[in-house]
Motif scaffolding. Structure first.
Motif, PDB file in Angstrom:
ATOM      1  N   LYS A 120      26.510  31.228  41.995  1.00 40.35           N
ATOM      2  CA  LYS A 120      25.922  32.705  42.667  1.00 40.35           C
ATOM      3  C   LYS A 120      25.923  33.939  41.653  1.00 40.35           C
ATOM      4  O   LYS A 120      25.847  34.962  42.132  1.00 40.35           O
ATOM      5  CB  LYS A 120      26.638  33.041  43.907  1.00 40.35           C
ATOM      6  N   ASP A 121      26.257  33.707  40.294  1.00 41.51           N
ATOM      7  CA  ASP A 121      25.859  34.888  39.359  1.00 41.51           C
ATOM      8  C   ASP A 121      24.348  35.057  39.522  1.00 41.51           C
ATOM      9  O   ASP A 121      23.528  34.058  39.482  1.00 41.51           O
ATOM     10  CB  ASP A 121      26.249  34.372  38.062  1.00 41.51           C
ATOM     11  N   THR A 122      24.026  36.318  39.906  1.00 44.47           N
ATOM     12  CA  THR A 122      22.619  36.720  39.806  1.00 44.47           C
ATOM     13  C   THR A 122      22.230  37.712  38.883  1.00 44.47           C
ATOM     14  O   THR A 122      22.984  38.696  38.455  1.00 44.47           O
ATOM     15  CB  THR A 122      22.227  37.139  41.383  1.00 44.47           C
ATOM     16  N   SER A 123      21.044  37.932  38.573  1.00 43.80           N
ATOM     17  CA  SER A 123      20.208  38.909  37.834  1.00 43.80           C
ATOM     18  C   SER A 123      18.925  39.098  38.044  1.00 43.80           C
ATOM     19  O   SER A 123      18.296  38.118  38.578  1.00 43.80           O
ATOM     20  CB  SER A 123      20.555  38.758  36.220  1.00 43.80           C
TER      21      SER A 123
ATOM     22  N   LYS B 196      -5.416  48.956  29.589  1.00 48.50           N
ATOM     23  CA  LYS B 196      -4.984  47.546  30.099  1.00 48.50           C
ATOM     24  C   LYS B 196      -3.463  47.441  30.280  1.00 48.50           C
ATOM     25  O   LYS B 196      -2.667  47.991  29.456  1.00 48.50           O
ATOM     26  CB  LYS B 196      -5.309  46.075  29.514  1.00 48.50           C
ATOM     27  N   GLY B 197      -2.756  46.519  31.195  1.00 46.36           N
ATOM     28  CA  GLY B 197      -1.585  46.447  31.392  1.00 46.36           C
ATOM     29  C   GLY B 197      -0.897  45.078  31.561  1.00 46.36           C
ATOM     30  O   GLY B 197      -1.639  44.177  32.116  1.00 46.36           O
ATOM     31  N   PHE B 198       0.347  45.060  31.650  1.00 47.92           N
ATOM     32  CA  PHE B 198       1.044  43.634  32.030  1.00 47.92           C
ATOM     33  C   PHE B 198       2.380  44.045  33.001  1.00 47.92           C
ATOM     34  O   PHE B 198       2.938  45.071  32.274  1.00 47.92           O
ATOM     35  CB  PHE B 198       1.196  42.707  30.851  1.00 47.92           C
ATOM     36  N   ALA B 199       2.698  42.986  33.946  1.00 44.46           N
ATOM     37  CA  ALA B 199       4.042  43.507  34.502  1.00 44.46           C
ATOM     38  C   ALA B 199       4.445  42.102  34.766  1.00 44.46           C
ATOM     39  O   ALA B 199       3.963  40.923  35.007  1.00 44.46           O
ATOM     40  CB  ALA B 199       3.898  43.986  35.849  1.00 44.46           C
ATOM     41  N   ALA B 200       5.823  41.979  34.493  1.00 45.92           N
ATOM     42  CA  ALA B 200       6.726  40.760  34.706  1.00 45.92           C
ATOM     43  C   ALA B 200       8.093  41.028  35.513  1.00 45.92           C
ATOM     44  O   ALA B 200       8.748  41.949  34.919  1.00 45.92           O
ATOM     45  CB  ALA B 200       7.000  39.952  33.492  1.00 45.92           C
ATOM     46  N   LEU B 201       7.986  40.206  36.614  1.00 45.56           N
ATOM     47  CA  LEU B 201       9.281  40.424  37.350  1.00 45.56           C
ATOM     48  C   LEU B 201      10.016  38.837  37.410  1.00 45.56           C
ATOM     49  O   LEU B 201       9.269  38.078  37.658  1.00 45.56           O
ATOM     50  CB  LEU B 201       8.861  40.986  38.731  1.00 45.56           C
ATOM     51  N   SER B 202      11.453  38.879  37.299  1.00 45.03           N
ATOM     52  CA  SER B 202      11.831  37.690  37.614  1.00 45.03           C
ATOM     53  C   SER B 202      13.403  37.736  38.158  1.00 45.03           C
ATOM     54  O   SER B 202      14.002  39.031  38.044  1.00 45.03           O
ATOM     55  CB  SER B 202      12.076  37.217  36.025  1.00 45.03           C
ATOM     56  N   GLY B 203      13.959  36.667  38.421  1.00 48.50           N
ATOM     57  CA  GLY B 203      15.168  36.721  39.302  1.00 48.50           C
ATOM     58  C   GLY B 203      15.981  35.385  38.702  1.00 48.50           C
ATOM     59  O   GLY B 203      15.345  34.205  38.633  1.00 48.50           O
ATOM     60  N   ASN B 204      17.161  35.604  38.455  1.00 48.14           N
ATOM     61  CA  ASN B 204      17.964  34.307  37.979  1.00 48.14           C
ATOM     62  C   ASN B 204      18.951  34.080  39.042  1.00 48.14           C
ATOM     63  O   ASN B 204      19.735  35.136  39.321  1.00 48.14           O
ATOM     64  CB  ASN B 204      18.484  34.522  36.403  1.00 48.14           C
ATOM     65  N   ILE B 205      19.485  33.016  39.041  1.00 47.42           N
ATOM     66  CA  ILE B 205      20.774  32.386  39.742  1.00 47.42           C
ATOM     67  C   ILE B 205      21.605  31.383  39.271  1.00 47.42           C
ATOM     68  O   ILE B 205      20.777  30.365  39.045  1.00 47.42           O
ATOM     69  CB  ILE B 205      20.588  32.607  41.220  1.00 47.42           C
ATOM     70  N   THR B 206      22.736  31.333  39.284  1.00 46.52           N
ATOM     71  CA  THR B 206      23.571  30.182  38.879  1.00 46.52           C
ATOM     72  C   THR B 206      24.122  29.331  40.304  1.00 46.52           C
ATOM     73  O   THR B 206      23.981  30.301  41.240  1.00 46.52           O
ATOM     74  CB  THR B 206      24.585  30.478  37.914  1.00 46.52           C
TER      75      THR B 206
ATOM     76  N   TYR C 221      19.381  43.937  35.590  1.00 40.38           N
ATOM     77  CA  TYR C 221      20.470  44.396  36.189  1.00 40.38           C
ATOM     78  C   TYR C 221      21.020  42.927  36.437  1.00 40.38           C
ATOM     79  O   TYR C 221      20.244  42.067  36.945  1.00 40.38           O
ATOM     80  CB  TYR C 221      20.355  44.945  37.252  1.00 40.38           C
ATOM     81  N   GLY C 222      22.398  42.731  36.501  1.00 42.55           N
ATOM     82  CA  GLY C 222      23.275  41.589  36.736  1.00 42.55           C
ATOM     83  C   GLY C 222      24.361  41.924  37.452  1.00 42.55           C
ATOM     84  O   GLY C 222      25.247  42.855  37.020  1.00 42.55           O
ATOM     85  N   ILE C 223      24.841  40.887  38.227  1.00 42.76           N
ATOM     86  CA  ILE C 223      26.231  40.860  38.800  1.00 42.76           C
ATOM     87  C   ILE C 223      26.842  39.397  39.024  1.00 42.76           C
ATOM     88  O   ILE C 223      26.034  38.454  39.325  1.00 42.76           O
ATOM     89  CB  ILE C 223      26.153  41.564  40.322  1.00 42.76           C
ATOM     90  N   ASP C 224      27.886  39.320  38.618  1.00 43.36           N
ATOM     91  CA  ASP C 224      28.440  37.800  38.703  1.00 43.36           C
ATOM     92  C   ASP C 224      29.092  37.563  39.849  1.00 43.36           C
ATOM     93  O   ASP C 224      29.511  38.511  40.543  1.00 43.36           O
ATOM     94  CB  ASP C 224      29.095  37.550  37.338  1.00 43.36           C
TER      95      ASP C 224
ATOM     96  N   GLN D  46      31.397  41.632  38.811  1.00 48.10           N
ATOM     97  CA  GLN D  46      31.114  42.336  37.383  1.00 48.10           C
ATOM     98  C   GLN D  46      29.753  42.860  37.278  1.00 48.10           C
ATOM     99  O   GLN D  46      28.815  42.065  37.435  1.00 48.10           O
ATOM    100  CB  GLN D  46      31.708  41.669  36.332  1.00 48.10           C
ATOM    101  N   GLN D  47      29.312  44.009  37.001  1.00 49.58           N
ATOM    102  CA  GLN D  47      27.830  44.409  36.783  1.00 49.58           C
ATOM    103  C   GLN D  47      27.542  44.909  35.549  1.00 49.58           C
ATOM    104  O   GLN D  47      28.280  45.462  34.641  1.00 49.58           O
ATOM    105  CB  GLN D  47      27.833  45.500  37.788  1.00 49.58           C
TER     106      GLN D  47
END
Length: 223
Positions: free
Chosen positions: A43-46, A30-40, A67-70, A74-75
């Motif tokens: 426009k800082d994103t990850s 059995k397995g589990f996967a989670a994907l997510s994205g963040n933004i301020t 992975y994030g880039i502001d 800056q990465q």
């Protein structure tokens, strides 16, 4: 502020469905996967991806990617492949597990190997007629030369409101470069119909250290 956070954690919390990390191992096959994205707002994103798969009843294989880039371009990034092993008995009220992994960390053009080890505790909880759980995850991530050792301590407590609407509140704490960063992260989890998918909508609010409030959108799936 800290009293408000403590109160919020005790009443707004996570789903009875297993979330990323924690001491519960996946069933074999059995397995589990989670994907997510963040933004301020600035426009800082990850983005993050988390996977687990039960190799055996006593071994869960996983991967944790970020992975994030502001706004100044800056990465930063990290990737760890790990194995989780139980410490407590399968029927124990208080669950304990540990993990060890290898991977890499990056900061702009600096990329270095990294090793990680961690300890997790968790247990089921009940509030009224609703069931949930509480988890504390810790990890020590040691990179090669050029980057700094990172210590993380994350807390999650959970409760399912209905079969289709759940909540989650977390506190993320990171010690790195001689500084402590902390965030309070409330989320709503939506389970459409009889789907194996869960939609996560939430915020990550800084309570110590630099940073802006982030809007978070995620997708979970059991398989």
């Amino acid at each position: 502020m800290m009293r408000f956070i403590a109160l919020a954690i005790s009443v707004v919390l996570a789903s009875a469905q297993a979330a990323p990390a924690g001491p519960w191992l996946r069933e074999k096959g059995k397995g589990f996967a989670a994907l997510s994205g963040n933004i301020t707002q600035e426009k800082d994103t990850s983005g993050a991806a988390y996977f687990e798969y039960g190799l055996r009843e006593t071994i869960t294989l996983g991967a944790d990617l970020f992975y994030g880039i502001d706004r100044t371009l800056q990465q930063s990034g990290s990737g760890i492949v790990f194995m989780r092993f139980p410490i407590s008995e399968p029927d124990a009220t208080h669950k304990w597990a540990w993990h060890a992994g290898i991977g890499a960390r990056s900061q702009n053009t600096v990329i270095t190997p990294a090793v990680e080890a961690g300890l997790s505790w968790g247990r089921s909880i009940k509030i009224g007629e609703r069931y949930g759980w509480a988890v504390i995850d810790s990890s020590l991530n040691i990179p090669g030369s050029g980057l700094e050792t990172r210590i993380k301590l994350d807390g999650t407590v959970g409760l399912g409101f209905t079969d289709h609407v759940k909540g989650m509140a977390q506190v993320f704490m990171t010690h790195q470069g001689g500084e402590i960063f902390a965030k309070f992260a409330p989320s709503v989890l939506l389970v459409p119909g009889k789907s194996s998918y869960t939609i996560q909508i939430g915020l990550e609010i800084p309570i110590q250290g630099e940073g802006d409030t982030e809007f978070k959108l995620g997708l979970w799936r059991d398989f």
